[in-house]
Scaffold this active site. Structure first.
Site, short mmCIF file in Angstrom:
data_model
loop_
_atom_site.label_atom_id
_atom_site.label_comp_id
_atom_site.label_asym_id
_atom_site.label_seq_id
_atom_site.Cartn_x
_atom_site.Cartn_y
_atom_site.Cartn_z
N GLY A 12 0.84 -1.19 0.00
CA GLY A 12 0.00 0.00 0.00
C GLY A 12 0.88 1.24 0.00
N CYS A 13 0.46 2.24 0.70
CA CYS A 13 1.19 3.50 0.79
C CYS A 13 2.60 3.26 1.32
CB CYS A 13 0.43 4.44 1.74
SG CYS A 13 1.36 5.87 2.27
#
Length: 187
Positions: A12-13
């Site tokens: 993800g991020c």
């Protein structure tokens, strides 16, 4: 000190994954960047636009005498949601996919085993984490490096998403968290 090895992980991020990995015993350095796409030297704006095929990822340099690649993969799998296809929470798109980027067949075998361990520990759930690579690594822009230690402390998105991941790290992998050794000695 042993020679550092490298793991490249997309969960993800990259701000979130970097913050978690920096708290892991044996990790010497974490760099945020882009990997797995088809455009050389992508920018943050291009990657966020979802048109380059790159994932936001971190390159983790670690001491295998302090933490094995297998243990590092277990921490990775246990501190993000590997069941979400091309997303983590509100971050949606292939740039936020769950992926382990390998450099060798030995790493592929370790990655497959880590995914299998996670699935065995979570009956009825299937990890969608991909195993990709080898692939070209592109460091993210300077302002993304060590983001949580600086600007991230004032970013509402980071304040909402990173502390729960760090708590999960501390709860689920207590022996792998920096500072744990001091806690053990003082006990």
């Amino acid at each position: 000190m042993a020679e550092l090895q490298t793991a490249t992980l997309a969960g993800g991020c990259f701000w979130c994954t970097e913050a978690v990995m920096k708290d892991v015993v044996g990790v010497g350095h974490v760099e945020s960047g882009y990997i797995g796409g088809d455009r050389p030297n992508p920018t943050y704006k291009e990657v966020c636009g979802g048109k380059t095929g790159h994932a936001e990822a971190v390159k983790v340099a670690f001491d295998p005498a302090a933490i094995s690649y297998a243990d590092l993969l277990d921490v990775f799998m246990g501190t993000h949601d590997p069941t979400q296809l091309n997303r983590q929470g509100n971050d949606i798109g292939t740039q936020y996919r769950s992926a382990i980027f390998i450099a060798s067949e030995a790493e592929r075998a370790e990655a497959e085993a880590a995914i299998a361990r996670w699935e065995a520990d979570h009956p009825g759930q299937r990890a969608v984490t991909t195993i990709e690579g080898p692939a070209e690594w592109y460091p993210a822009e300077d302002y993304h490096q060590e983001y949580w230690q600086g600007e991230g402390q004032r970013n509402p998105y980071c304040l909402a998403t990173i502390p729960p991941k760090l708590m999960k790290l501390r709860r689920s992998f207590q022996a792998r968290v920096r500072g744990h050794e001091r806690d053990e000695e003082g006990a």
